[in-house]
Design a protein around this motif. Structure first.
Motif, short mmCIF file in Angstrom:
data_model
loop_
_atom_site.label_atom_id
_atom_site.label_comp_id
_atom_site.label_asym_id
_atom_site.label_seq_id
_atom_site.Cartn_x
_atom_site.Cartn_y
_atom_site.Cartn_z
N THR A 157 0.63 -1.06 -0.20
CA THR A 157 0.55 -0.22 -0.05
C THR A 157 0.83 1.55 0.37
OG1 THR A 157 -2.32 -1.47 1.21
CG2 THR A 157 -1.46 1.22 1.41
N ASP A 158 1.98 1.83 0.87
CA ASP A 158 2.63 2.10 0.98
C ASP A 158 3.58 2.89 -0.25
OD1 ASP A 158 1.92 2.98 3.38
OD2 ASP A 158 3.64 1.73 4.23
N ARG A 204 1.83 2.54 -3.60
CA ARG A 204 1.05 2.62 -4.10
C ARG A 204 1.06 4.13 -3.89
NH1 ARG A 204 -2.37 -0.20 -7.05
NH2 ARG A 204 -3.94 1.16 -6.46
N PHE A 205 0.65 4.39 -2.82
CA PHE A 205 0.85 5.53 -2.09
C PHE A 205 2.25 6.81 -2.31
CE2 PHE A 205 -2.90 7.77 -0.49
CZ PHE A 205 -3.53 6.49 0.27
N VAL A 229 -13.66 -2.08 16.11
CA VAL A 229 -12.73 -0.78 16.29
C VAL A 229 -11.17 -1.34 16.13
CG1 VAL A 229 -11.31 -0.44 18.86
CG2 VAL A 229 -13.87 -0.70 18.40
N ALA A 230 -10.81 -0.18 15.47
CA ALA A 230 -9.27 -0.56 15.14
C ALA A 230 -8.13 -0.11 16.10
CB ALA A 230 -8.60 1.10 14.35
N THR A 231 -7.09 -1.17 16.13
CA THR A 231 -6.01 -1.43 16.96
C THR A 231 -5.00 -0.57 16.52
OG1 THR A 231 -5.11 -3.79 15.75
CG2 THR A 231 -6.94 -3.50 17.95
N SER A 284 -3.58 1.12 9.84
CA SER A 284 -2.64 1.42 8.71
C SER A 284 -3.93 0.88 7.61
CB SER A 284 -1.46 0.67 8.03
OG SER A 284 -1.03 -0.48 8.31
N GLU A 292 -7.41 1.60 6.26
CA GLU A 292 -7.61 2.86 6.23
C GLU A 292 -8.23 3.02 4.46
OE1 GLU A 292 -10.61 3.97 7.41
OE2 GLU A 292 -9.45 3.95 8.70
N VAL A 299 -10.92 4.52 3.43
CA VAL A 299 -11.69 5.81 3.05
C VAL A 299 -9.97 6.91 2.16
CG1 VAL A 299 -13.63 5.39 4.05
CG2 VAL A 299 -11.37 6.59 5.41
N ASP A 300 -9.19 6.53 2.74
CA ASP A 300 -7.91 7.03 1.96
C ASP A 300 -7.07 6.52 1.35
OD1 ASP A 300 -8.37 8.29 4.56
OD2 ASP A 300 -6.34 7.80 5.75
N GLY A 301 -8.23 5.45 0.12
CA GLY A 301 -7.42 4.94 -1.22
C GLY A 301 -6.53 4.04 -1.00
N ALA A 302 -6.45 3.66 0.23
CA ALA A 302 -5.50 1.74 0.15
C ALA A 302 -5.98 1.35 0.12
CB ALA A 302 -5.16 1.79 1.46
N PRO A 332 -9.24 6.67 -7.71
CA PRO A 332 -10.57 6.51 -6.99
C PRO A 332 -9.08 6.36 -5.74
CG PRO A 332 -9.30 4.50 -7.77
CD PRO A 332 -8.97 6.06 -9.54
N THR A 333 -8.46 6.55 -5.49
CA THR A 333 -7.85 7.01 -3.85
C THR A 333 -8.03 8.27 -3.38
OG1 THR A 333 -5.68 8.25 -5.05
CG2 THR A 333 -5.67 5.51 -5.39
N VAL A 334 -9.05 8.89 -3.62
CA VAL A 334 -9.12 10.26 -2.93
C VAL A 334 -10.17 10.92 -3.77
CG1 VAL A 334 -7.38 11.27 -4.35
CG2 VAL A 334 -8.15 11.96 -2.20
N SER A 393 -13.77 5.66 21.08
CA SER A 393 -14.45 4.30 20.51
C SER A 393 -13.00 3.61 19.62
CB SER A 393 -15.05 3.16 20.82
OG SER A 393 -15.70 3.78 19.28
N ASN A 394 -12.33 4.51 18.92
CA ASN A 394 -10.88 4.42 17.96
C ASN A 394 -12.18 3.60 16.86
OD1 ASN A 394 -9.06 4.90 16.68
ND2 ASN A 394 -8.13 2.77 17.85
N ARG A 395 -12.99 4.45 16.26
CA ARG A 395 -13.37 4.23 14.78
C ARG A 395 -13.72 4.74 13.99
NH1 ARG A 395 -16.84 1.34 19.17
NH2 ARG A 395 -17.86 -1.00 18.46
#
Lengths: 685, 420
Positions: free
Chosen positions: A3-4, A6-7, A512-514, A519, A521, A523-526, B126-128, B211-213
């Protein structure tokens, strides 16, 4: 591809094409391209895509590409030319080398292209299909920390098995649910390990329960179901619940809603019988008919819209020389964007993407015609349209179309490399239905997998969901391949596909993310890794239906499809309208916007819900003799399917103390208002 | 929820009291109104008039008499230094304040992709998700207008573009041309009760955010904060056209489009910096282009824009309000077999003016058949850079996507020279 990586490279490539690459960026790009074969390949593909789109979007069709590029040197004013010059001067030999490499790769089709999904024709080698114990039901179920997978002895036990004969290949390859689920889990874990992420913890029962209700039934569980599930001590309670939900009438209704929206949009402004289409789909899903059959009936339907529900799909799209019908058929069933090829060639023409191919597909709709059925109305003294019918005219020959230079061309009906007889006696849409479900079977299955996966995870394996093809990276090619095979082998059994996905480990992870998967994520395009559940905003229908379940604000309907549908449609009409173009898309003000927010804060439905009227959930809770904490807990379970947090109890009780001294409505209504207006209510997590 | 701007802080103090006193709020509001009336006249704004479907600009702003592509319409002279279509006489009279960029080359000829490109300055990726420019203005300008209580980006008639990585609190506030805003009225509910509700809601929201979501919780909270502000705001009167004199309403043209432009002017007056008007659609004219233009689209467009410009001039607002009129692309110079024109992004025109930009100009040039550009060509990023320039938004502004990727405002475009 990491991913990195590609980014880093995508922004550089984009900047290059947009003329905004800095010298430092150019050096970095050069370094990447020289050092890494992966980068080289990506670079070549990106440039080829960009070159094709840019040049072709100019004056000429794709076959003129080379000539145009050659001419370009003398016409230094247009953008493509400037780009080309820039490329030549700044990257010079590198570009030439890359293009040479491209030619080799393209012509040779060497199999080591890493981003090409390798499609093995040898089914027997496939891990899913050659899994052991495929004919027995004693396979140990894959363990997902909880007893998650199906424990029922036979697949699809409550649904009638698919009655139609399976595809020739598939019929010979038995397959059981447990091994497919186990395969998904295996592939998923391998992916996580490669990407150095750890999956989140398993979702708590309350989180998972709300999720599975929303995904399978389209609404949240009522508080009785929450109470029952949380109190249930059986180890396999999740799999038992899945089985139960799949037999719930709302399961078919939910699928019908989703597919109706895809097929004809949400607006009611088009002159079709939307309810009729919805009813057809509901029946197909209730009986779990093979997806191939449903698609074939939608594509080839004939008759009066009032009697033949499936005819409404194409009745909505036959305007503008059936251009929308062509585009929508490819986009919805095959997740393919063909409308762009009206103007330019698809970057990978092996995937079917030329102007002529668009019109070859369009040619299958040439015979289709909308007939208005009129009847004399004695009140107005006029003939009025009472319904519309979809018919096929006995017409043959080619379809005519103009290319961008105004040259008239002809196209004959042709799909997946198969040309059909263009005689007037041949019903073209029936032929198209046959070809999509036979020759185009794998594509149909892959598209169904991608849509279904995205339904449950909020992200497809390929994104955007409806733009699949070699140009779109797949988050997990092996998984896509395995599920596609399994869908074909199951004879397009949508319920089983859902069951495999819902039974997989990934579907049971918490949202819940840990620290170990932050990383991940998308929605950020990854590319999504599915190492935790992503949040999915509730659709308008889910929100409406969930409000009714939570509050019983409107008792009408639940048992009468037509009334419930009508209520919901009336409510939705505030949020959707038809876009005013010839491609039949919708515009919406839904989705976290002010319109939705104001509706939740002040709208009629919520006002009724907290009005304390007899019959509402609030009233049922408020009039019991339970103490305040218990009442708050009941409201929390009704809205969010979980118990209140301590902080909530503290604040709410202090607020209620104030409120008791003030006149007005039931103070608990304000607690309920707060729960219904929370983020947690409006997302599926 | 209320940590942004003065009014929200004020509001929070009530929330903390659990809904005791409401005194003070009204005084505070009237103070704001006075302030707003003074400053809004000099505040910069942009009105985007969106021609959904893609208008045949060759029949409107860049006519080709004598060419096979020329169509049925004749050019007429204007108050500016250029000619436009004979069916746009009111606009022609006001062309001293408006210019036409005739050399747009924007390469996206699909409705969705074209709309995205023209609204954001970026091609879809597609990435942003890039923000539509109205959201950029909301982010850059709206957040600095302490007295603005209603959303800084208003879309009249469902412009469905996304605020992208700038977040839902910069999403367009959508209203219809009638200015009816559903559910914005709290009815007879007293302040105390609203405060009680909001403080309970905030407790639930904070639990979820912690809650870190991901970011959905914070975005939801921000939008609620803004929604509460607008529910309480006197500035909502900007949506009420019945306060206007009947002759003004007649001049703009009754019905969707005229009403929308009038509402846009009223919104500018209360300090809204970006308004998108999307109520004159139906430009996807694959068939019967000339009759439809002559009898339906152009008369409405002419009356609306012509009156808007005359009105802004008369009120001394023209130098502060930038107007852009465009759709997702132009239409083919060649007239097709159905007497229509198809999608065309290679060489087309956009109407731009006001905001201190030069009027009466034709910027750029196409050839005699309108099929190619024979001057410098421009991208949407150049248009938006021009708007940013006019609105005094620094062009070296950089936004950061969620992933930390820097994005130049207006995709690094440059203001169009002939306009500045």
């Amino acid at each position: 591809m990491s991913t990195d990586f590609r980014f880093e490279i995508f922004p550089l490539l984009e900047a290059l094409c947009e003329h905004s690459l800095t010298p430092a960026g150019r050096d970095r790009l050069e370094q990447l391209v020289i050092e890494s074969p992966e980068a080289r390949q990506l670079y070549v593909r990106y440039m080829q895509l960009h070159g094709t789109l840019t040049w072709d979007a100019a004056l000429t069709d794709a076959s003129q590409l080379v000539a145009f590029a050659e001419r370009a040197g003398t016409q230094a004013t247009t953008r493509p030319v400037r780009l080309r010059r820039w490329l030549v001067t700044s990257l010079g030999g590198l570009l030439a080398g890359a293009l040479a490499l491209l030619m080799v790769l393209w012509i040779g089709r060497t199999p080591e292209l890493p981003s090409d999904p390798v499609i093995s024709p040898n089914l027997a080698n496939h891990p899913v299909l050659s899994a052991p114990n495929q004919n027995t039901d004693t396979t140990p179920l894959p363990t997902v920390a909880l007893d998650v997978p199906m424990s029922s002895p036979t697949p699809s036990v409550m649904h009638p098995p698919n009655p139609a004969p399976a595809a020739v290949v598939a019929a010979t390859v038995p397959m059981d649910d447990a091994s497919v689920v186990s395969r998904i889990n295996h592939l998923m874990r391998a992916k996580w390990s490669d990407a150095h992420v750890e999956p989140s913890l398993m979702a708590e029962d309350s989180e998972w329960l709300r999720r599975v209700y929303l995904d399978l039934l389209g609404h949240i569980p009522d508080s009785e179901s929450v109470d029952r599930f949380l109190a249930d001590g059986r180890r396999n309670k999740r799999s038992l619940l899945v089985q139960e939900l799949m037999n719930h009438p709302d399961h078919a209704r939910n699928l019908a809603t989703i597919w109706s929206n895809l097929l004809v949009g949400r607006t009611t402004e088009r002159p079709i019988d939307r309810a009729g289409l919805s009813k057809f789909l509901r029946e197909q899903f209730r009986q779990n008919r093979p997806w191939t059959e449903t698609v074939a009936r939608l594509v080839s339907a004939e008759g009066d819209a009032r009697e033949v529900g499936e005819a409404n799909f194409l009745l909505a799209h036959l305007n503008n020389q059936a251009v929308p019908a062509t585009a929508v058929t490819a986009r919805i069933f095959l997740c393919r964007q063909v409308q762009c090829t009206q103007c330019h060639k698809h970057p990978d023409s092996s995937h079917g993407g030329t102007m002529s191919e668009f019109w070859e597909l369009n040619s299958f709709f040439q015979q289709a015609e909308v007939v208005e059925n009129r009847k004399y109305n004695p009140l107005t003294g006029r003939d009025e349209i009472v319904s519309r019918s979809l018919i096929d005219k006995p017409e043959g020959g080619p379809t005519h179309y103009e290319d961008l230079r105004g040259v008239m061309n002809v196209a004959y009906p042709r799909f997946a490399g198969q040309e059909i007889n263009p005689d007037s006696t041949i019903k073209r849409r029936q032929e198209l239905a046959r070809l999509i479900t036979t020759e185009g079977q794998r594509e149909l299955a892959a598209a169904l997998v991608n849509r279904t996966w995205a339904h449950f995870f909020g992200q497809g394996l390929v994104n955007p969901i409806d733009d699949m093809g070699p140009h779109s990276p797949c988050a997990h090619p092996e998984l896509m391949e395995a599920l596609t095979e399994a869908v074909v082998a199951s004879n397009f059994d949508l319920v089983r596909l859902q069951k495999w996905i819902v039974s997989s480990q990934a579907y049971h992870l918490s949202s819940v993310a840990t620290a170990q998967n932050a990383s991940d994520e998308p929605v950020d395009g990854a590319l999504p890794l599915f190492s935790r559940m992503y949040l999915k905003p509730l659709s308008a229908e889910q929100l409406f239906d969930s409000l009714l379940v939570a509050t019983a604000a409107d008792r009408a309907g639940a048992s009468y499809w037509e009334q419930a549908e009508a209520n919901r449609q009336a409510w939705l009409a505030d949020f959707y309208s038809a876009l005013e173009n010839e491609e039949n898309a919708d515009a919406t003000t839904f989705g976290g916007t002010y319109a939705q927010t104001l509706m939740m804060m002040n709208g009629d439905l919520v006002q009724r819900a907290i009005s304390n009227a007899p019959g509402t959930v609030l009233n049922e809770i408020a009039r019991t003799n339970a103490d305040e904490r218990t009442k708050i807990r009941s409201l929390s379970r009704a809205a969010l399917g979980r118990d209140p947090r301590n902080q909530e109890l503290v604040v709410f009780q202090s607020q209620l103390k104030h409120r008791r001294e003030m006149p007005g409505a039931e103070p608990l209504g304000d607690v309920f208002w707060a729960y219904l207006n929370s983020t947690e209510f409006t997302v599926n997590h | 929820m209320f940590n942004q701007g003065m009014s929200r802080r004020h509001f929070l103090s009530h929330a903390a009291m659990g809904g005791a006193a409401v005194l003070g709020a009204n005084q505070f509001l009237s103070h704001l109104q006075l302030n707003a009336a003074e400053v809004s006249k000099n505040q910069k704004a942009c009105i985007l008039i969106w021609l959904g479907g893609g208008a045949p600009t060759i029949d409107m702003w860049d006519l080709k008499p004598g060419s096979k592509n020329g169509g049925e319409f004749k050019p007429i002279s204007t108050a500016g230094d250029l000619q436009i279509c004979e069916h746009l006489p009111t606009i022609a009279q006001n062309m001293d304040a408006l210019s036409v960029v005739r050399s747009m080359s924007t390469r996206e000829a699909d409705h969705m992709r074209g709309a995205y490109f023209m609204h954001t300055g970026y091609v879809p990726n597609p990435t942003v998700v890039h923000p539509t420019f109205g959201s950029v203005v909301s982010y850059e300008v709206g957040t600095k207008r302490q007295n603005l209580e209603i959303p800084a980006f208003v879309s009249i008639g469902n412009g469905g573009m996304s605020p992208g990585f700038l977040g839902m609190s910069h999403a367009p506030f959508s209203v219809d041309a009638g200015g009816r805003i559903q559910n914005a009225d709290m009815g007879s509910m007293d302040q105390g009760r609203l405060m009680a509700r909001l403080s309970m809601l905030e407790t639930i929201e904070d639990g979820f955010i912690k809650s870190n979501r991901g970011e959905a919780g914070q975005a939801h909270k921000d939008v609620y904060g803004k929604a509460v502000n607008l529910m309480k705001s006197e500035q909502m009167k900007a949506f009420k056209l019945d306060e206007e004199k009947p002759e003004v309403r007649e001049a703009y043209g009754r019905g969707g489009f005229g009403d929308s432009l009038l509402m846009a002017r009223r919104l500018v007056e209360v300090g809204v910096p970006f308004i998108e008007v999307n109520t004159l659609g139906g430009w996807d004219l694959h068939n019967d282009v000339f009759n439809t233009l002559k009898n339906q689209r152009l008369p409405q467009l002419d009356k609306g824009i012509g009156s808007l410009v005359a009105d802004l001039k008369q009120r001394g607002m023209m130098d502060n309000v930038t107007i852009i009129c465009m759709g997702e692309f132009g239409r083919t110079p060649r007239i097709n077999q159905n007497v229509g024109r198809d999608h065309w992004a290679t060489s087309w025109s956009v109407l731009v003016g006001g905001g201190g930009l030069k009027g009466g100009q034709a910027i750029g040039e196409t050839d005699a058949d309108g099929t190619r550009i024979v001057s410098d060509s421009y991208l949407p990023s150049d248009l938006w850079a021009t708007v940013a320039y006019a609105m005094r938004i620094p062009l070296d502004t950089v936004h950061t996507s969620k992933r930390g990727r820097p994005m130049k405002i207006a995709n690094g475009g440059q203001p169009i020279k002939g306009l500045i």
